[in-house]
Motif scaffolding. Structure first.
Motif, short mmCIF file in Angstrom:
data_model
loop_
_atom_site.label_atom_id
_atom_site.label_comp_id
_atom_site.label_asym_id
_atom_site.label_seq_id
_atom_site.Cartn_x
_atom_site.Cartn_y
_atom_site.Cartn_z
N TRP A 35 0.84 -1.19 0.00
CA TRP A 35 0.00 0.00 0.00
C TRP A 35 0.88 1.24 0.00
O TRP A 35 1.77 1.38 0.84
N TYR A 36 0.60 2.13 -0.94
CA TYR A 36 1.27 3.42 -1.00
C TYR A 36 0.26 4.46 -0.55
O TYR A 36 -0.85 4.52 -1.09
N CYS A 37 0.62 5.24 0.45
CA CYS A 37 -0.31 6.20 1.04
C CYS A 37 0.22 7.61 0.82
O CYS A 37 1.38 7.90 1.14
N ASP A 38 -0.64 8.46 0.29
CA ASP A 38 -0.32 9.88 0.11
C ASP A 38 -1.01 10.67 1.20
O ASP A 38 -2.20 10.46 1.47
N ILE A 39 -0.29 11.61 1.79
CA ILE A 39 -0.92 12.57 2.70
C ILE A 39 -1.42 13.70 1.81
O ILE A 39 -0.65 14.29 1.04
N THR A 40 -2.72 13.98 1.91
CA THR A 40 -3.38 14.93 1.02
C THR A 40 -4.41 15.74 1.81
O THR A 40 -4.82 15.35 2.90
N ARG A 41 -4.84 16.82 1.22
CA ARG A 41 -6.05 17.47 1.73
C ARG A 41 -7.22 16.54 1.38
O ARG A 41 -7.09 15.69 0.48
N PRO A 42 -8.36 16.68 2.07
CA PRO A 42 -9.51 15.85 1.71
C PRO A 42 -9.84 15.98 0.22
O PRO A 42 -9.72 17.06 -0.38
N ALA A 43 -10.25 14.87 -0.37
CA ALA A 43 -10.52 14.81 -1.80
C ALA A 43 -11.82 15.53 -2.14
O ALA A 43 -12.75 15.59 -1.32
N LEU A 65 7.93 8.44 4.27
CA LEU A 65 8.66 8.93 3.11
C LEU A 65 8.49 10.44 2.94
O LEU A 65 7.45 11.00 3.29
N ASP A 66 9.51 11.05 2.37
CA ASP A 66 9.47 12.44 1.90
C ASP A 66 9.27 13.49 2.99
O ASP A 66 8.78 14.59 2.72
N GLU A 67 9.67 13.17 4.21
CA GLU A 67 9.55 14.16 5.28
C GLU A 67 10.44 15.37 5.01
O GLU A 67 10.09 16.50 5.39
N ASP A 68 11.56 15.17 4.30
CA ASP A 68 12.42 16.29 3.92
C ASP A 68 11.72 17.21 2.92
O ASP A 68 11.80 18.45 3.04
N GLU A 69 11.01 16.63 1.95
CA GLU A 69 10.25 17.43 0.99
C GLU A 69 9.15 18.23 1.68
O GLU A 69 8.91 19.39 1.35
N PHE A 70 8.49 17.61 2.64
CA PHE A 70 7.44 18.29 3.40
C PHE A 70 8.02 19.48 4.15
O PHE A 70 7.46 20.58 4.10
N ALA A 124 -0.51 21.86 7.93
CA ALA A 124 0.70 21.10 8.23
C ALA A 124 0.48 20.18 9.43
O ALA A 124 0.89 19.02 9.41
N GLY A 125 -0.20 20.68 10.44
CA GLY A 125 -0.51 19.86 11.61
C GLY A 125 -1.41 18.69 11.26
O GLY A 125 -1.21 17.57 11.73
N ALA A 126 -2.42 18.95 10.41
CA ALA A 126 -3.32 17.88 9.98
C ALA A 126 -2.57 16.84 9.16
O ALA A 126 -2.82 15.63 9.29
N ALA A 127 -1.62 17.28 8.34
CA ALA A 127 -0.83 16.36 7.52
C ALA A 127 0.02 15.44 8.39
O ALA A 127 0.07 14.23 8.18
N VAL A 128 0.70 16.01 9.37
CA VAL A 128 1.55 15.20 10.25
C VAL A 128 0.70 14.24 11.07
O VAL A 128 1.05 13.06 11.24
N ALA A 129 -0.45 14.71 11.56
CA ALA A 129 -1.35 13.83 12.32
C ALA A 129 -1.85 12.68 11.44
O ALA A 129 -1.96 11.54 11.90
N ASP A 138 -1.69 16.89 -3.04
CA ASP A 138 -0.60 16.14 -2.41
C ASP A 138 0.18 17.07 -1.50
O ASP A 138 0.61 18.15 -1.91
N LEU A 139 0.40 16.65 -0.25
CA LEU A 139 1.13 17.47 0.73
C LEU A 139 2.52 16.92 1.02
O LEU A 139 3.09 17.20 2.07
N ASP A 140 3.08 16.17 0.11
CA ASP A 140 4.46 15.69 0.12
C ASP A 140 4.73 14.48 0.99
O ASP A 140 5.57 13.67 0.64
N LEU A 141 4.09 14.33 2.13
CA LEU A 141 4.35 13.19 2.99
C LEU A 141 3.73 11.92 2.42
O LEU A 141 2.63 11.96 1.87
#
Length: 167
Positions: free
Chosen positions: A89-97, A125-130, A143-148, A108-111
């Motif tokens: 499973w590949y999971c993207d952290i995103t705003r709600p669709a 993955l990609d915490e540096d990009e975030f 940003a807080g919602a993305a990390v959560a 896409d929010l990078d994480l």
């Protein structure tokens, strides 16, 4: 189904992945289901050629069953090879669709997070990009919602919680 959703399973849906205000990729998928909160689509690997991440290869013939939520800050993509074998499973952290008509837009929010098929590998993955994206400065709440969301997905992945999440 929501009033703005595609009507029936198999209906074509264009998935539009936006990053940094620009369309990163657009591809055609087929609606599997839409319960008004979660939209599930299925699509073949949409990029050209092979993408080797080291821990998994995405390649022509792979099939992605993608789960998007209107009320959650992530998308979960089940990846199978052309023969149906689960890769993970590949999971993207995103705003709600947002699904409007036949277009599903996801920011896409990078994480990202990867969970292997057998559950032995769970990778953030990609915490540096975030961090480099500047989202924490521009929009601290997002940003807080993305990390959560990343923390929640990691917890589910380590506890084998994807089955309940994707039912």
């Amino acid at each position: 189904m929501s009033a703005n959703s595609a009507d029936t399973p198999g209906t074509p849906v264009d998935v539009v992945l936006v990053k940094g205000g620009r369309t990163k990729i657009r591809y055609r998928s087929a609606l599997v289901r839409d319960d008004g909160v979660r939209v599930v689509v299925r699509a073949p690997w949409a990029a050209e050629g092979v993408r080797d991440f080291g821990f998994v290869r995405f390649e022509p013939g792979d099939v992605f069953t993608e789960h998007y939520w209107r009320d959650r800050w992530y998308a979960v993509k089940e990846v199978r090879d052309g023969g149906g074998r689960l890769k993970g499973w590949y999971c993207d952290i995103t705003r709600p669709a947002v699904l409007t008509g036949g277009e599903l837009v996801v920011e896409d929010l990078d994480l990202d997070l990867w969970r292997s098929a057998d559950g032995t590998d769970v990778l953030r993955l990609d915490e540096d990009e975030f961090a480099a994206s500047g989202l924490a400065e521009r929009d601290p709440a997002a940003a807080g919602a993305a990390v959560a969301a990343l923390d929640e997905l990691e917890r589910l992945a380590r506890a084998d919680g994807f089955a309940a999440l994707l039912d």
